[in-house]
Design an enzyme around this catalytic site. Structure first.
Site, mmCIF file in Angstrom:
data_model
loop_
_atom_site.group_PDB
_atom_site.id
_atom_site.type_symbol
_atom_site.label_atom_id
_atom_site.label_comp_id
_atom_site.label_asym_id
_atom_site.label_seq_id
_atom_site.Cartn_x
_atom_site.Cartn_y
_atom_site.Cartn_z
ATOM 1 N N THR A 156 0.861 -1.173 0.000
ATOM 2 C CA THR A 156 0.000 0.000 0.000
ATOM 3 C C THR A 156 0.902 1.229 0.000
ATOM 4 O OG1 THR A 156 -1.677 -1.200 1.288
ATOM 5 C CG2 THR A 156 -1.766 1.186 1.400
ATOM 6 N N GLY A 176 0.831 -1.600 5.102
ATOM 7 C CA GLY A 176 1.195 -2.761 5.888
ATOM 8 C C GLY A 176 0.113 -3.626 6.471
ATOM 9 N N GLY A 177 -1.101 -3.696 5.882
ATOM 10 C CA GLY A 177 -2.089 -4.663 6.357
ATOM 11 C C GLY A 177 -2.345 -4.557 7.853
#
Length: 530
Positions: free
Chosen positions: A344, A426-427
């Site tokens: 992202t 980073g989820g």
């Protein structure tokens, strides 16, 4: 040691310095922070193509100087053909390929909605779209130097992706892996950007480009139709809010995990973080993260399918109750659903009129679905893999339903008068990194750049792991690592500056009007101002 950047008039922070410069160039031409962000978003789609692009989703938090923040949800929904029967031969939605490319790409609709908001409510000089996309078109046409991040991602994933439609032709020029510093040209994407600059962003969904993409999607077997594209519109909404002891904090609404970021900070606000040492800081944030992830996994989905209002889960009574359940002497047992690391980009811009923008754009996994729509250069996201094929699951796939999103940009107005925008890729790591930056900078008085650069961690699993561990960068002190293990954390060590913990950034507007920006040394970014 990297120092933060300071400037009197405008500041942009992105994970690629060319995107930062695109934003600054627009600001120098008297564009506002929204126009600058659209320029940066277009450029970052070209120069960081493994992490984001026009085929993904985006979310905006816009903070006017003297008004409440505005959120823009630019998330695409599952296609009208993306029903459970479409996957009858699958045990789960594939992570790659046409069947993974099952949701509409929303990010361009977000650019359109943000520019309309700028024009109607927030001022600006209404720079032409061709001006905002100029840098991106040039970089796609003439080429950009391949980053180490792109080279590493391509080398790691090309065996998995090389057979996907359009991938090799786009990302493996002449059949070779791209080397760091080599020239990477994207002629099809350049033509797409030119078309948008001439015909308008509407063309992506309801014009010539949309019709072309719909034909190609059908030929590839993607469960998306022209009608699905035509129905896509970003929407403005009221962001989630927490009243913190240090000020007002806002984050993104469902279907994102913005509630997690706010819950972590709301819980830790009751855990004496100002006096916490390194060990206590990490342990308390990690334990608060576990509580916040339970909320997320229990409630958060497309808001039309939720049985409660997300804001109702952020009351002070609830936050205090969760804080009281945290032990300073023992780590709680933990096993989550895990949302992975996620590639992202977070970017921030502040202009000289006091307007601030916190923004995230993503195609989910590196290279998304791996499918590049023929004739467009657009890599389509695989965000729809967040859906479940279990008909009784909270995240059950349904046509027209929005997928769960890890994306969540953050803004804060502090009681001492400062304004802060911040975020990370980073989820699962996004809310953890946001907490680390906010607590280190706001509550513990760490300098802004140090708060971003300092060693970070990730509670969660990365691809291929079967259990959740607490991953720490090696720069943490050996004593902290040892004591975290003694508290019961399953600790794994990462390299000193690891992309696993994400690319973060932050901008602060100080009380005297001066702007300070910090970028992540784990990225190719910069904090640029004038």
């Amino acid at each position: 040691m990297i120092q933060s950047s300071m400037a009197p008039l405008a500041m942009a922070v992105t994970p690629h310095h060319l995107a930062s410069e695109s934003a600054i160039s627009v600001l120098r031409d008297r564009g506002n922070a929204i126009e600058a962000m659209v320029a940066a978003a277009a450029t970052i789609a070209v120069v960081y193509p493994h992490m984001n692009g026009l085929g993904g989703d985006g979310f905006w938090l816009i903070l006017p100087p003297n008004d409440d923040p505005i959120a823009i949800d630019a998330c695409g929904a599952a296609g009208s053909l993306a029903h459970l029967d479409f996957y009858h031969s699958e045990n789960a939605i594939p992570y790659r390929g046409p069947k993974a490319a099952l949701t509409v790409a929303g990010t361009v609709s977000g650019w359109q909605e943000a520019l309309a908001l700028s024009d109607n409510k927030l001022g600006g000089v209404n720079l032409p779209l061709a001006r905002l996309l100029r840098d991106a078109i040039r970089y796609a046409t003439d080429g950009i130097p391949v980053t180490a991040s792109q080279a590493i991602a391509t080398a790691a994933k090309h065996h998995e992706l090389a057979h996907q439609p359009g991938f090799s032709a786009t990302f493996l020029p002449e059949g070779e892996l791209p080397r760091k510093g080599s020239c990477f040209i994207q002629p099809a994407l350049a033509q797409t950007l030119r078309l948008l600059s001439q015909q308008g962003l509407e063309s992506f969904y309801r014009g010539m480009l949309g019709k072309h993409m719909a034909r190609e999607m059908s030929a590839l077997g993607m469960p998306l139709t022209l009608e699905d594209l035509q129905q896509q519109r970003a929407r403005c909404c009221i962001p989630l809010h927490v009243e913190h002891s240090e000020g007002d904090l806002w984050n993104m609404t469902p279907p994102t995990q913005g509630i997690v970021s706010l819950a972590i900070l709301g819980i830790t606000d009751h855990l004496a973080m100002m006096q916490a040492n390194e060990l206590e800081t990490v342990h308390r944030i990690v334990e608060a993260t576990k509580k916040a992830f339970i909320l997320r996994d229990r409630y958060i989905t497309d808001p039309r399918y939720m049985d409660c209002e997300a804001q109702s889960l952020l009351t002070q009574d609830y936050l205090i109750t969760m804080a009281r359940q945290i032990s300073d002497t023992k780590a709680a047992s933990w096993e989550s659903s895990g949302q992975g690391i996620g590639d992202t980009v977070w970017m921030g811009v502040m202009d000289n009129n006091g307007l601030a923008v916190s923004f995230i754009q993503s195609i989910y996994h590196e290279f998304g679905s791996g499918v590049v729509i023929p004739g467009t250069g657009i890599t389509w996201q695989n965000r729809g893999t967040a859906f479940s094929l279990n008909p009784n699951h909270l995240l059950t796939l349904s046509p027209g339903k929005k997928p769960f999103h890890t994306l969540n940009p953050a803004v804060a107005r502090l009681k001492d008068g400062r304004t802060l925008i911040y975020g990370s890729m980073g989820g699962d790591g996004q809310p953890q990194t946001q907490a680390a930056i906010f607590i280190r900078y706001v509550m513990q008085g760490m300098p802004l750049q140090q708060a971003v650069s300092a060693p970070r961690w990730l509670l969660g699993r990365t691809w291929g792991q079967s259990f959740d561990s607490l991953k720490l960068e090696c720069r943490f002190s050996p004593d902290t690592v040892m004591k975290l293990r003694e508290l019961g954390h399953q600790v794994e060590m990462l390299p000193d500056f690891s992309e696993v913990v994400g690319h973060a950034g932050a901008i602060v507007r100080h009380n005297n009007g001066m702007l300070e920006g910090a970028y992540d040394p784990r990225s190719n970014g910069s904090a640029s101002g004038f």
